[in-house]
Design an enzyme around this catalytic site. Structure first.
Site, PDB file in Angstrom:
ATOM      1  N   THR A  83       0.945  -1.146  -0.351  1.00  0.00           N
ATOM      2  CA  THR A  83      -0.185   0.009  -0.037  1.00  0.00           C
ATOM      3  C   THR A  83       0.971   1.030   0.487  1.00  0.00           C
ATOM      4  O   THR A  83       1.590   1.050   0.546  1.00  0.00           O
ATOM      5  CB  THR A  83      -0.727   0.028   1.605  1.00  0.00           C
ATOM      6  OG1 THR A  83      -0.941   1.046   1.302  1.00  0.00           O
ATOM      7  CG2 THR A  83      -0.694  -0.647   2.413  1.00  0.00           C
ATOM      8  N   CYS A 197      -1.419   4.849  -5.602  1.00  0.00           N
ATOM      9  CA  CYS A 197      -2.485   4.126  -4.665  1.00  0.00           C
ATOM     10  C   CYS A 197      -2.415   2.763  -5.524  1.00  0.00           C
ATOM     11  O   CYS A 197      -2.486   2.676  -6.637  1.00  0.00           O
ATOM     12  CB  CYS A 197      -3.572   4.787  -4.509  1.00  0.00           C
ATOM     13  SG  CYS A 197      -4.941   3.574  -3.959  1.00  0.00           S
TER      14      CYS A 197
END
Length: 233
Positions: A83, A197
């Site tokens: 992430t 992202c």
């Protein structure tokens, strides 16, 4: 082969891509029956997302530190946090264990620099775009000039990530909105764009941008495979 420890589940949609990409690189390097030596701790994203909204970053740091220790105890020789946003807590992971963390910004920046780009735009969650843990590392360690969207566009990009992409919802309307955000960044002088992202690559690809895209998921996974194979030296 080195054992990788993956901290995932944020979201599981992007973690699944990490697992596939790392194994594909290992297969390409070692042969059709080869796969990576991986231990995965996949976290429940719902309470994590709520803690992010509440600003309980210290609690999240303790949770990721515990995950890092769990993976170290399982024999991981390198850690991969699947992430972008939670790299805000990279220091907590690094302090929890002596197992090295492969920071997502570094292979991304290396690819940008290798492409001859000095002014790069960054898309991601509001946390990633508005705080310094990602942009600062790109700037201070790699000498890049980093642009982010304006406030209205940041809110749009963030909303699509949390309301749609983490749930696997791919909307043509949101794709068009992202294209418009990208065009505005290019008009401001961006020579390339970091998909900062790990879900954004589910929505857009190179056909949506007039400048080169740098997908952090793909670049991080490739670097992780190189670590697993011992090719990072």
């Amino acid at each position: 082969m080195r054992r990788l420890g993956l901290i995932g589940g944020m979201s599981w949609e992007s973690t699944a891509h990490y697992y596939r990409l790392i194994n594909a690189h290992v297969r390409d390097a070692r042969g059709p029956t080869s796969s990576a030596d991986i231990v995965l701790h996949s976290l429940d994203f719902a309470p994590i997302a709520q803690a992010q909204r509440d600003g309980r970053w210290d609690d999240l740091g303790r949770q990721l530190a515990a995950s890092a220790r769990l993976l170290a105890d399982a024999g991981a020789q390198a850690l991969v946090l699947c992430t972008n946003t939670m790299h805000l807590l990279a220091p907590a992971i690094e302090a929890a264990t002596s197992v090295p963390l492969l920071h997502i910004a570094d292979p991304t920046a290396q690819a940008v620099v290798a492409a001859g780009i000095t002014r790069i735009a960054l898309l991601g969650t509001a946390f990633t775009m508005e705080q310094d843990f990602h942009t600062g590392r790109l700037r201070d360690r790699h000498g890049l000039d980093v642009l982010v969207p304006d406030a209205e566009d940041r809110a749009l990009v963030h909303r699509v990530i949390y309301d749609e992409l983490v749930a696997g919802v791919i909307s043509p309307t949101s794709r068009e909105a992202y294209r418009a955000v990208i065009a505005r960044l290019v008009a401001r002088g961006a020579q390339g764009l970091i998909l900062g992202c790990t879900e954004i690559m589910l929505l857009i690809d190179q056909s949506d941008s007039a400048v080169p895209l740098f997908d952090t998921t793909a670049l991080h996974a490739r670097a992780a495979a190189a670590v697993a194979l011992g090719c990072d030296k």
